[in-house]
Scaffold this motif. Sequence first.
Motif, mmCIF file in Angstrom:
data_model
loop_
_atom_site.group_PDB
_atom_site.id
_atom_site.type_symbol
_atom_site.label_atom_id
_atom_site.label_comp_id
_atom_site.label_asym_id
_atom_site.label_seq_id
_atom_site.Cartn_x
_atom_site.Cartn_y
_atom_site.Cartn_z
ATOM 1 N N SER A 164 -10.174 3.242 1.654
ATOM 2 C CA SER A 164 -8.947 1.891 1.326
ATOM 3 C C SER A 164 -8.235 3.081 0.177
ATOM 4 C CB SER A 164 -9.165 1.089 1.328
ATOM 5 O OG SER A 164 -9.798 0.505 -0.181
ATOM 6 N N ASP A 165 -6.839 1.868 0.590
ATOM 7 C CA ASP A 165 -5.781 2.632 -1.171
ATOM 8 C C ASP A 165 -6.292 2.267 -2.086
ATOM 9 O OD1 ASP A 165 -3.969 3.410 0.633
ATOM 10 O OD2 ASP A 165 -2.621 1.797 0.428
ATOM 11 N N GLU A 210 -13.457 -5.314 3.786
ATOM 12 C CA GLU A 210 -13.295 -4.082 2.555
ATOM 13 C C GLU A 210 -14.646 -3.956 1.813
ATOM 14 O OE1 GLU A 210 -9.766 -3.202 1.786
ATOM 15 O OE2 GLU A 210 -10.397 -2.287 -0.402
ATOM 16 N N GLY A 249 0.773 -0.928 -0.152
ATOM 17 C CA GLY A 249 -0.338 -0.119 0.092
ATOM 18 C C GLY A 249 0.930 1.679 -0.145
ATOM 19 N N ALA A 263 -6.175 -0.656 7.105
ATOM 20 C CA ALA A 263 -7.320 -0.895 6.400
ATOM 21 C C ALA A 263 -6.301 -1.223 4.772
ATOM 22 C CB ALA A 263 -8.105 0.397 6.036
ATOM 23 N N CYS A 264 -5.423 -2.220 4.890
ATOM 24 C CA CYS A 264 -5.054 -2.642 3.527
ATOM 25 C C CYS A 264 -4.774 -4.051 3.734
ATOM 26 C CB CYS A 264 -2.805 -2.512 4.218
ATOM 27 S SG CYS A 264 -2.745 -0.723 4.455
ATOM 28 N N ILE A 298 -14.225 0.219 5.128
ATOM 29 C CA ILE A 298 -13.933 -0.830 5.851
ATOM 30 C C ILE A 298 -15.134 -0.985 7.107
ATOM 31 C CG2 ILE A 298 -11.849 -1.398 7.369
ATOM 32 C CD1 ILE A 298 -11.277 -1.299 4.817
ATOM 33 N N GLY A 304 -5.952 -6.065 8.607
ATOM 34 C CA GLY A 304 -6.146 -4.485 8.543
ATOM 35 C C GLY A 304 -6.713 -3.706 9.183
#
Length: 265
Positions: A193-194, A157, A74, A119-120, A199, A116
């Motif tokens: 997120s990326d 996610e 990320g 959030a990755c 999330i 997570g």
Amino acid sequence: MPVPTAPAAPITTAKLSVIEQSKRLAAYTAVDQHILPKHKVIGIGSGSTVPYVVERIVQQGEELNKGRVFVPTGFQSKELIVESKLSLGDVDQFPTIDVTIDGADEVDSELNCIKGGGACHLREKVLAEAAETFVLVADYRKNVQYLGTNFPGVPIEVVPFAYAKVLQNLHHRLGSPNATLRMAKAKAGPVVSDNGNFIIDAPFSLEAMKDPFTLMARIKMLTGVVEVGLFCHMAQAAYFGNQDGSVTVKSRLEGEVIEETISPA
Ligand SMILES: O=C(CO)[C@H](O)[C@H](O)COP(=O)(O)O
């Protein structure tokens, strides 16, 4: 054969809190044992423990690192790789990775983990799956018998369009009445997120968390879910830095998870 010892504490240790020292110890030991001269494609995870992984890799020297490519999970790990002057690659160029090292929010006695917190976990799971060897690094607080002991929920996610429906399904069909959308701290609205997704953090009963694979599969079947932060049967080893300077290692050997503690140097 000499008894392995945890890496000696570097000079700056006094400035670090016990938790930071534990993270660094775990990261240094994992790098020393798993990032070998023959490894050329290396996955770099996310979180606050991973900078110590990169620090130790850089200490292996320019000569070794100039022949390597580093694949990030990320934005944060991409920045780390670039700042450390290591070569950046992507998983679409390198769908097979020698070793991926990543942090974890909790790891159970079977080497399943929750990820997570940052959030990755979508990209983290892709890099874990792409790796011949997937290794976790964490401080002692993350070493638990059952997932959900300390970490409050399973990160999920979801595509933004589907979040309300997924929440409703989690509340009423999957037994997580307190599942919530993760809100941003320094921005109005949800964490994005990326990958541009939302999330959800979903707490489950201990009973459900005792079978994380079944739970993961049930959540993943909900329409709109992109990835679940339960990583089951993926890690070969997990390293936990302890308060006394030792490192606890859980590793998979012929299907069995064994645990050993390496004494301080
Ligand atoms: O899964 C993650 C990010 O999505 C991190 O690896 C996890 O949250 C652990 O982070 P830290 O090393 O800061 O405890």
